[in-house]
Design a protein around this motif. Structure first.
Motif, mmCIF file in Angstrom:
data_model
loop_
_atom_site.group_PDB
_atom_site.id
_atom_site.type_symbol
_atom_site.label_atom_id
_atom_site.label_comp_id
_atom_site.label_asym_id
_atom_site.label_seq_id
_atom_site.Cartn_x
_atom_site.Cartn_y
_atom_site.Cartn_z
ATOM 1 N N PHE A 118 0.802 -1.214 0.000
ATOM 2 C CA PHE A 118 0.000 0.000 0.000
ATOM 3 C C PHE A 118 0.840 1.272 0.000
ATOM 4 O O PHE A 118 0.291 2.376 -0.005
ATOM 5 C CB PHE A 118 -0.962 -0.004 1.193
ATOM 6 N N ASP A 119 2.165 1.141 0.004
ATOM 7 C CA ASP A 119 3.039 2.296 -0.184
ATOM 8 C C ASP A 119 4.422 1.778 -0.584
ATOM 9 O O ASP A 119 4.664 0.566 -0.635
ATOM 10 C CB ASP A 119 3.095 3.185 1.060
ATOM 11 N N ASN A 120 5.339 2.681 -0.890
ATOM 12 C CA ASN A 120 6.655 2.286 -1.392
ATOM 13 C C ASN A 120 7.461 1.486 -0.377
ATOM 14 O O ASN A 120 8.219 0.591 -0.744
ATOM 15 C CB ASN A 120 7.449 3.527 -1.814
ATOM 16 N N THR A 121 7.301 1.794 0.916
ATOM 17 C CA THR A 121 8.061 1.040 1.917
ATOM 18 C C THR A 121 7.622 -0.417 1.936
ATOM 19 O O THR A 121 8.438 -1.317 2.164
ATOM 20 C CB THR A 121 7.903 1.655 3.323
ATOM 21 N N ALA A 122 6.330 -0.660 1.686
ATOM 22 C CA ALA A 122 5.833 -2.036 1.620
ATOM 23 C C ALA A 122 6.408 -2.757 0.414
ATOM 24 O O ALA A 122 6.751 -3.944 0.479
ATOM 25 C CB ALA A 122 4.304 -2.040 1.576
ATOM 26 N N VAL A 123 6.516 -2.048 -0.713
ATOM 27 C CA VAL A 123 7.113 -2.647 -1.912
ATOM 28 C C VAL A 123 8.562 -3.050 -1.635
ATOM 29 O O VAL A 123 8.992 -4.159 -1.967
ATOM 30 C CB VAL A 123 7.053 -1.670 -3.102
ATOM 31 N N ASP A 124 9.313 -2.149 -1.009
ATOM 32 C CA ASP A 124 10.717 -2.445 -0.700
ATOM 33 C C ASP A 124 10.818 -3.653 0.235
ATOM 34 O O ASP A 124 11.693 -4.515 0.071
ATOM 35 C CB ASP A 124 11.375 -1.230 -0.037
ATOM 36 N N PHE A 125 9.925 -3.728 1.212
ATOM 37 C CA PHE A 125 9.914 -4.849 2.155
ATOM 38 C C PHE A 125 9.644 -6.163 1.418
ATOM 39 O O PHE A 125 10.318 -7.179 1.649
ATOM 40 C CB PHE A 125 8.835 -4.597 3.213
ATOM 41 N N LEU A 126 8.661 -6.154 0.521
ATOM 42 C CA LEU A 126 8.312 -7.368 -0.219
ATOM 43 C C LEU A 126 9.397 -7.747 -1.224
ATOM 44 O O LEU A 126 9.612 -8.938 -1.490
ATOM 45 C CB LEU A 126 6.966 -7.176 -0.914
ATOM 46 N N GLU A 127 10.079 -6.749 -1.768
ATOM 47 C CA GLU A 127 11.203 -7.044 -2.653
ATOM 48 C C GLU A 127 12.287 -7.808 -1.895
ATOM 49 O O GLU A 127 12.854 -8.778 -2.392
ATOM 50 C CB GLU A 127 11.791 -5.743 -3.228
ATOM 51 N N ASP A 128 12.567 -7.360 -0.678
ATOM 52 C CA ASP A 128 13.566 -8.043 0.147
ATOM 53 C C ASP A 128 13.137 -9.476 0.468
ATOM 54 O O ASP A 128 13.981 -10.352 0.665
ATOM 55 C CB ASP A 128 13.795 -7.276 1.453
ATOM 56 N N MET A 129 11.822 -9.736 0.514
ATOM 57 C CA MET A 129 11.313 -11.082 0.768
ATOM 58 C C MET A 129 11.371 -11.972 -0.474
ATOM 59 O O MET A 129 11.168 -13.172 -0.387
ATOM 60 C CB MET A 129 9.856 -11.017 1.250
ATOM 61 N N GLY A 130 11.622 -11.352 -1.652
ATOM 62 C CA GLY A 130 11.693 -12.123 -2.885
ATOM 63 C C GLY A 130 10.338 -12.419 -3.501
ATOM 64 O O GLY A 130 10.165 -13.433 -4.189
ATOM 65 N N LEU A 131 9.368 -11.519 -3.284
ATOM 66 C CA LEU A 131 8.045 -11.723 -3.868
ATOM 67 C C LEU A 131 8.141 -11.770 -5.397
ATOM 68 O O LEU A 131 8.830 -10.950 -5.996
ATOM 69 C CB LEU A 131 7.107 -10.590 -3.446
ATOM 70 N N GLU A 132 7.420 -12.713 -6.018
ATOM 71 C CA GLU A 132 7.529 -12.926 -7.462
ATOM 72 C C GLU A 132 6.533 -12.096 -8.258
ATOM 73 O O GLU A 132 6.714 -11.899 -9.458
ATOM 74 C CB GLU A 132 7.319 -14.405 -7.797
ATOM 75 N N PHE A 133 5.456 -11.618 -7.626
ATOM 76 C CA PHE A 133 4.468 -10.793 -8.314
ATOM 77 C C PHE A 133 3.707 -9.978 -7.285
ATOM 78 O O PHE A 133 3.843 -10.202 -6.076
ATOM 79 C CB PHE A 133 3.539 -11.625 -9.195
ATOM 80 N N TYR A 134 2.920 -9.010 -7.756
ATOM 81 C CA TYR A 134 2.258 -8.051 -6.872
ATOM 82 C C TYR A 134 0.774 -7.912 -7.197
ATOM 83 O O TYR A 134 0.339 -8.131 -8.323
ATOM 84 C CB TYR A 134 2.908 -6.670 -6.993
ATOM 85 N N LYS A 135 0.020 -7.491 -6.178
ATOM 86 C CA LYS A 135 -1.387 -7.124 -6.347
ATOM 87 C C LYS A 135 -1.533 -5.630 -6.064
ATOM 88 O O LYS A 135 -0.943 -5.104 -5.125
ATOM 89 C CB LYS A 135 -2.251 -7.929 -5.378
ATOM 90 N N ILE A 136 -2.330 -4.940 -6.864
ATOM 91 C CA ILE A 136 -2.712 -3.549 -6.605
ATOM 92 C C ILE A 136 -4.189 -3.553 -6.248
ATOM 93 O O ILE A 136 -5.017 -4.061 -7.010
ATOM 94 C CB ILE A 136 -2.480 -2.645 -7.832
ATOM 95 N N ALA A 137 -4.545 -2.982 -5.097
ATOM 96 C CA ALA A 137 -5.938 -2.951 -4.655
ATOM 97 C C ALA A 137 -6.743 -1.902 -5.421
ATOM 98 O O ALA A 137 -6.191 -0.920 -5.924
ATOM 99 C CB ALA A 137 -5.998 -2.653 -3.158
#
Length: 555
Positions: A118-137
Motif C-alpha cells: 500500500f506504499d513504497n516502503t511495503a514494496v521495498d519490504f516485499l522485494e527483500d522477501m523475494g516476492l515474485e508478483f504483486y497485487k494492486i488494490a
C-alpha cells in the motif's frame, strides 16, 4: 477468444490468461484475527481447498492514513459503520514481522504467495522477501505514483479496478506500460463488502478484454460462488475470493469470506455453472457510493499557514478520497495555499493560490522557459495532467501557457478563460498543424518557424500573437537539429514578447492561408515505407521518401 501469447503472463511455472485454467487466489486479509498460527492454518486450508495462491496485505495504519478523528476519517455506513479509519486498519493489518514466516509456510505446502503493498516502503519490504508478483488494490489503483513504483520492479501485476472509470483504468495501464512492464492482469471488481450479485455487471469482463487486450479476472466480494463461476464462463483468467477458517472467528473481513468447504465447492463447480450475465459498466456503481470516499486523495497532514508552499512534508496521498486525485501529486507540489489549512483537511483546488500562471507541458525540453518565467518573479506553476473546468474555476489562474502539451484543452476550459490561453507552437502557422508539424513542414516544403497564438476550439487555429520564420540548409541539418533550433527560437520569441503578452497589449491577427493537418497515423504510414531516424539529414530522408513514393526530384 482464441489463444494469444500476448494475452498471457507467467508466474513461476504457471501461465495465466486466455486458454489457461482460471488462477484461483484465496485472500486471507484480516481473517487471521491477530494470530500467526491461525494465519498458517489458513495457508494449509487454502491449499487443501484447491487455491493456487494465498494473498495477504502489506500495510500499517500509518502507511494508509493518519490518526485523525474528524468527520473525514469516519465510516458512516456499510460493514464497518461507526469505525475510524486508523483504528479499523489497526485491527485488520498483518504484522510485517509475520510475513517472511507466512511466505516460507506457503512455499512449504506448495501454494503461491502474493501480497498487496500500500506504499513504497511495503514494496521495498516485499522485494527483500523475494516476492515474485504483486497485487494492486482497487482503492490504490488511482495512486499512480505507487502503481509506477510497483511496475518499476519488472514483475507481474494483478490490479483490481473497483469503482474505476475507463479513463482511470487507462491511466493505470499506461503508467505500468510506461515503465516497460507489460505483465499485467486487470480484475473486474465491485468494491462493496459484501457485494450484491445484481450489481456485479459481469459482462464487463468481456468488454474489458476487448478494450485492453489483457488477461481479465474477477475480484469477488459477493457471497457464494455463482458470480465467480459465471466470470470464468465469460473468460475470466483469475478469481480472487476472501478466505477464512470460519465466519464465527471475529474480524473485519469474516462476514463476506468463504469457508474451506465453500471454496472447495467453488473450485469443483467453477467450469460447470451457466453464466449470470450483466451489462458492461464502468465508474462508481450505486452500491459503491459509500466506498468511493475511502479511495486515496491528497490531504494536508501538517498545519499549513496561508501562502505556504505545498511539500512532501505537509501533504500526502492517503485515504480517504475527499481531496485532489493522486495523479495531480507532482502538479500541486510547490504550489501555495491561499488560506491556512489544518492537519486532516482534504486539499482541493479552491484552496490553492489564485491568479497564478499555469504552464502546461509534458516535455523536459520546455524546462528552460519555465525556469525563466520563475526568475522573472512570476507566480507560475507547472502542470502535466489534463486541466479540467472545475480545476480552473477554483484556481482562477490569470493565464495559461501550453507548450508541447499533448492533451487538447477542453472547450469548457477555454470558455472560462477567453483570450487568456496561449499556445507555443513549433511550426510556422497556418501551414502545418496536428502531429509533428515541423516534420511535415520539411516534407511539404512549407515555411518553417515558430508561432505564439491564442487557443481556440480548432486545433492550432487561434489568432496569432507573434511568429518568426526560420530557414535551414536541408543538406546539412537533421530533423533533431532543426527541432532544437525551433525550441531555442521559441524561447527567444517568447522572452522578447512576454511583457506585451502579459499586459495584453499585442493585437491578435487572424490566421490566413492554406493549412494541412496531420495525425500520428499519417506519420506512422510514412515510416512504414521509409527508414527514419531523427538524426538523418533532412535532404537524405526526402530523397528516400520520394524514391519510395515513385517520385524523382530531378524529373
Amino acid at each position: 477468444m482464441g489463444e494469444k501469447d500476448h494475452l498471457k503472463i507467467k508466474i513461476g511455472n504457471r501461465l495465466i490468461g486466455s486458454g489457461e485454467p482460471a488462477y484461483l487466489i484465496a485472500e486471507m486479509s484480516a481473517n487471521h484475527a491477530g494470530s500467526i498460527e491461525r494465519a498458517k492454518e489458513i495457508i494449509h486450508a487454502a491449499k487443501e481447498s484447491g487455491a493456487d495462491c494465498i494473498k495477504i496485505q502489506t500495510y500499517t495504519p500509518d502507511t494508509l492514513t493518519i490518526d485523525c478523528h474528524n468527520k473525514y476519517f469516519q465510516v458512516n455506513n456499510g460493514t464497518w459503520e461507526g469505525e475510524n479509519l486508523y483504528s479499523l486498519y489497526g485491527k485488520a493489518y498483518t504484522p510485517w514481522e509475520w510475513q517472511p514466516q507466512l511466505k516460507a509456510e506457503a512455499d512449504k505446502v506448495g501454494i503461491d504467495f502474493l501480497s498487496t503493498p500500500f506504499d513504497n516502503t511495503a514494496v521495498d519490504f516485499l522485494e527483500d522477501m523475494g516476492l515474485e508478483f504483486y497485487k494492486i488494490a482497487s482503492f490504490e489503483m488511482i495512486d499512480l505514483p505507487l502503481v509506477e513504483y510497483v511496475a518499476s520492479k519488472g514483475k507481474p501485476i494483478i490490479m483490481s479496478t473497483g469503482m474505476a472509470t475507463l479513463e482511470e483504468i487507462r491511466e493505470a495501464v499506461e503508467t505500468v506500460y510506461h515503465t516497460g512492464n507489460r505483465q499485467l492482469v486487470l480484475l473486474k471488481c465491485s468494491s462493496a463488502y459484501p457485494a450484491d450479485p445484481a450489481q456485479m455487471y459481469l459482462r464487463t469482463i468481456t468488454d474489458m478484454q476487448k478494450r485492453f487486450d489483457l488477461p481479465i479476472g474477477l475480484s469477488d466480494h459477493s457471497m457464494g460462488s455463482m458470480s465467480a463461476v459465471t466470470a470464468v464462463a465469460l473468460g475470466a483468467s483469475v478469481i480472487e475470493k476472501h478466505f477464512c477458517l470460519s465466519r464465527e472467528i471475529e474480524n473485519p473481513d469474516a462476514s463476506f469470506s468463504m469457508t474451506p468447504e465453500e471454496y472447495k465447492q467453488m473450485v469443483q463447480d467453477i467450469r460447470n455453472v451457466e453464466a449470470a450475465l450483466g451489462t458492461p459498466t464502468y465508474g462508481v456503481e450505486k452500491q459503491e457510493e459509500s466506498s468511493r470516499v475511502f479511495r486515496r486523495s491528497i490531504f494536508v497532514v501538517k498545519d499549513i499557514p496561508a501562502g505556504a508552499e505545498l511539500t512532501e512534508e505537509n501533504i500526502r496521498i492517503i485515504r480517504p478520497g475527499y481531496g485532489i486525485k493522486p495523479k495531480y501529486w507532482k502538479d500541486v507540489l510547490g504550489m501555495r495555499t491561499d488560506h491556512a489549512m489544518e492537519r486532516g483537511t482534504p486539499l482541493t483546488f479552491d484552496a490553492l493560490e489564485k491568479g497564478s500562471i499555469l504552464f502546461l507541458t509534458n516535455n523536459a525540453n520546455t524546462d528552460g522557459l519555465y525556469r525563466w518565467l520563475k526568475e522573472q518573479g512570476e507566480q507560475v506553476y507547472r502542470v502535466e495532467n489534463k486541466v479540467t473546468a472545475q480545476m480552473i474555476a477554483q484556481m482562477k489562474p490569470s493565464l495559461m501557457i501550453s507548450f508541447n502539451y499533448r492533451h487538447i484543452i477542453p472547450q469548457e476550459v477555454l470558455d472560462l478563460m477567453p483570450g487568456r490561453v496561449i499556445n507555443l507552437h513549433t511550426s510556422y502557422l497556418p501551414y502545418n498543424r496536428g502531429s509533428s508539424p515541423n516534420f511535415f513542414s520539411f516534407l511539404e516544403d512549407t515555411p518553417k518557424g515558430v508561432t505564439i497564438h491564442l487557443m481556440s476550439a480548432g486545433l492550432d487555429e487561434g489568432d496569432i500573437l507573434c511568429q518568426r520564420e526560420l530557414h535551414f540548409d536541408e543538406e546539412k541539418e537533421t530533423f533533431a537539429s532543426t527541432y532544437e533550433a525551433l525550441l531555442q527560437e521559441m524561447e527567444k520569441l517568447f522572452r522578447e514578447n512576454w511583457h506585451k503578452i502579459r499586459e495584453g497589449s499585442i493585437i491578435p491577427v487572424k490566421q490566413t492561408g492554406t493549412a494541412t493537418y496531420h495525425r500520428m497515423k499519417d506519420l506512422d504510414a510514412i515510416r512504414e515505407k521509409v527508414d527514419f531516424d531523427w538524426n538523418m539529414k533532412i535532404a537524405d530522408f526526402k530523397r528516400a521518401y520520394e524514391k519510395a513514393m515513385g517520385k524523382d526530384r530531378n524529373s
